[in-house]
Design a protein around this motif. Sequence first.
Motif, PDB file in Angstrom:
ATOM      1  N   ALA A  88      -6.552 -10.521   0.499  1.00 19.41           N
ATOM      2  CA  ALA A  88      -7.280 -10.435   1.775  1.00 19.41           C
ATOM      3  C   ALA A  88      -8.072  -9.133   1.864  1.00 19.41           C
ATOM      4  O   ALA A  88      -7.970  -8.394   2.833  1.00 19.41           O
ATOM      5  N   GLY A  89      -8.836  -8.859   0.832  1.00 23.69           N
ATOM      6  CA  GLY A  89      -9.649  -7.642   0.841  1.00 23.69           C
ATOM      7  C   GLY A  89      -8.958  -6.490   0.150  1.00 23.69           C
ATOM      8  O   GLY A  89      -8.732  -6.514  -1.052  1.00 23.69           O
ATOM      9  N   ASP A  90      -8.563  -5.485   0.938  1.00 27.77           N
ATOM     10  CA  ASP A  90      -8.000  -4.273   0.348  1.00 27.77           C
ATOM     11  C   ASP A  90      -6.498  -4.122   0.585  1.00 27.77           C
ATOM     12  O   ASP A  90      -5.952  -3.028   0.458  1.00 27.77           O
ATOM     13  N   ASN A  91      -5.814  -5.195   0.914  1.00 31.35           N
ATOM     14  CA  ASN A  91      -4.363  -5.136   1.110  1.00 31.35           C
ATOM     15  C   ASN A  91      -3.661  -5.153  -0.241  1.00 31.35           C
ATOM     16  O   ASN A  91      -4.186  -5.683  -1.218  1.00 31.35           O
ATOM     17  N   TYR A  92      -2.471  -4.601  -0.288  1.00 27.76           N
ATOM     18  CA  TYR A  92      -1.801  -4.369  -1.562  1.00 27.76           C
ATOM     19  C   TYR A  92      -0.290  -4.508  -1.393  1.00 27.76           C
ATOM     20  O   TYR A  92       0.234  -4.590  -0.290  1.00 27.76           O
ATOM     21  N   VAL A  93       0.402  -4.510  -2.535  1.00 23.23           N
ATOM     22  CA  VAL A  93       1.859  -4.573  -2.565  1.00 23.23           C
ATOM     23  C   VAL A  93       2.370  -3.250  -3.106  1.00 23.23           C
ATOM     24  O   VAL A  93       1.825  -2.723  -4.072  1.00 23.23           O
ATOM     25  N   HIS A 105       3.271   2.935  -5.341  1.00 25.02           N
ATOM     26  CA  HIS A 105       2.346   2.763  -4.215  1.00 25.02           C
ATOM     27  C   HIS A 105       0.941   2.848  -4.795  1.00 25.02           C
ATOM     28  O   HIS A 105       0.471   3.932  -5.146  1.00 25.02           O
ATOM     29  N   PRO A 106       0.258   1.706  -4.950  1.00 27.84           N
ATOM     30  CA  PRO A 106      -1.009   1.686  -5.665  1.00 27.84           C
ATOM     31  C   PRO A 106      -2.135   2.468  -4.997  1.00 27.84           C
ATOM     32  O   PRO A 106      -3.057   2.904  -5.672  1.00 27.84           O
ATOM     33  N   VAL A 107      -2.064   2.664  -3.705  1.00 29.63           N
ATOM     34  CA  VAL A 107      -3.138   3.346  -2.991  1.00 29.63           C
ATOM     35  C   VAL A 107      -2.867   4.843  -2.869  1.00 29.63           C
ATOM     36  O   VAL A 107      -3.789   5.650  -2.865  1.00 29.63           O
ATOM     37  N   GLN A 108      -1.591   5.203  -2.785  1.00 34.03           N
ATOM     38  CA  GLN A 108      -1.212   6.614  -2.706  1.00 34.03           C
ATOM     39  C   GLN A 108      -0.179   6.921  -3.801  1.00 34.03           C
ATOM     40  O   GLN A 108       1.012   7.091  -3.524  1.00 34.03           O
ATOM     41  N   PRO A 109      -0.629   6.995  -5.050  1.00 34.87           N
ATOM     42  CA  PRO A 109       0.307   7.228  -6.154  1.00 34.87           C
ATOM     43  C   PRO A 109       1.060   8.554  -6.039  1.00 34.87           C
ATOM     44  O   PRO A 109       2.092   8.731  -6.684  1.00 34.87           O
ATOM     45  N   SER A 110       0.576   9.462  -5.221  1.00 35.22           N
ATOM     46  CA  SER A 110       1.297  10.730  -5.027  1.00 35.22           C
ATOM     47  C   SER A 110       2.663  10.505  -4.388  1.00 35.22           C
ATOM     48  O   SER A 110       3.537  11.372  -4.456  1.00 35.22           O
ATOM     49  N   LYS A 149      -5.702   2.986   5.742  1.00 30.28           N
ATOM     50  CA  LYS A 149      -6.241   1.905   4.915  1.00 30.28           C
ATOM     51  C   LYS A 149      -7.064   2.521   3.801  1.00 30.28           C
ATOM     52  O   LYS A 149      -7.708   3.553   4.000  1.00 30.28           O
ATOM     53  N   PRO A 150      -7.077   1.885   2.651  1.00 31.64           N
ATOM     54  CA  PRO A 150      -7.859   2.419   1.531  1.00 31.64           C
ATOM     55  C   PRO A 150      -9.338   2.557   1.900  1.00 31.64           C
ATOM     56  O   PRO A 150      -9.940   1.622   2.433  1.00 31.64           O
ATOM     57  N   GLY A 151      -9.886   3.739   1.668  1.00 34.73           N
ATOM     58  CA  GLY A 151     -11.312   3.963   1.892  1.00 34.73           C
ATOM     59  C   GLY A 151     -11.715   4.129   3.342  1.00 34.73           C
ATOM     60  O   GLY A 151     -12.907   4.181   3.642  1.00 34.73           O
ATOM     61  N   LYS A 152     -10.751   4.204   4.254  1.00 35.13           N
ATOM     62  CA  LYS A 152     -11.080   4.345   5.675  1.00 35.13           C
ATOM     63  C   LYS A 152     -10.320   5.526   6.254  1.00 35.13           C
ATOM     64  O   LYS A 152      -9.202   5.815   5.854  1.00 35.13           O
TER      65      LYS A 152
END
Length: 161
Positions: A88-93, A105-110, A149-152
Amino acid sequence: MSLSNLSISTKLRLVLVLVTLALTIISAVDLINLRATMLDDRKNTLLNVVEMANSTLTHYQKQSQTGTLSDDDARAQALASLNNQRYAGDNYVFVLKPDTTIVSHPVQPSLNGKTGRNIKDPNAVALFVELAKAAGQRDGIYVDYMWNKPGKNGLFPKLSY
């Protein structure tokens, strides 16, 4: 004062007000029902995404059990696969251990490898603690929280399962 004493124009205005009021009430009820339907749809989508992620993990677990891949390679490939999935766009697991350790955490690997026990959203929801509790339930539980959210820029309402 009875209706028979009112002029025709006043009676028409009264009918118009009543019709407008009725349509407003019907619209409000429809909007409430639409929101509930959309939330149910979102929950079903989340459930399906989690089931797909579990299928991916099961696939790599079987690869490890049959000796096709080592345990470490199977884990690495499973996490890489999940990290690349979007829906659904930029949602992730993301992957979380029962003790709230963030595995991936794919969006915040830190955040990877860190405990989520003390991470709270602006509403003081200890989201990783709540998510770990929810994951331990037989039928799962949905958790509402605020997150970026990623990129926002900013925080947005999120729903996880």
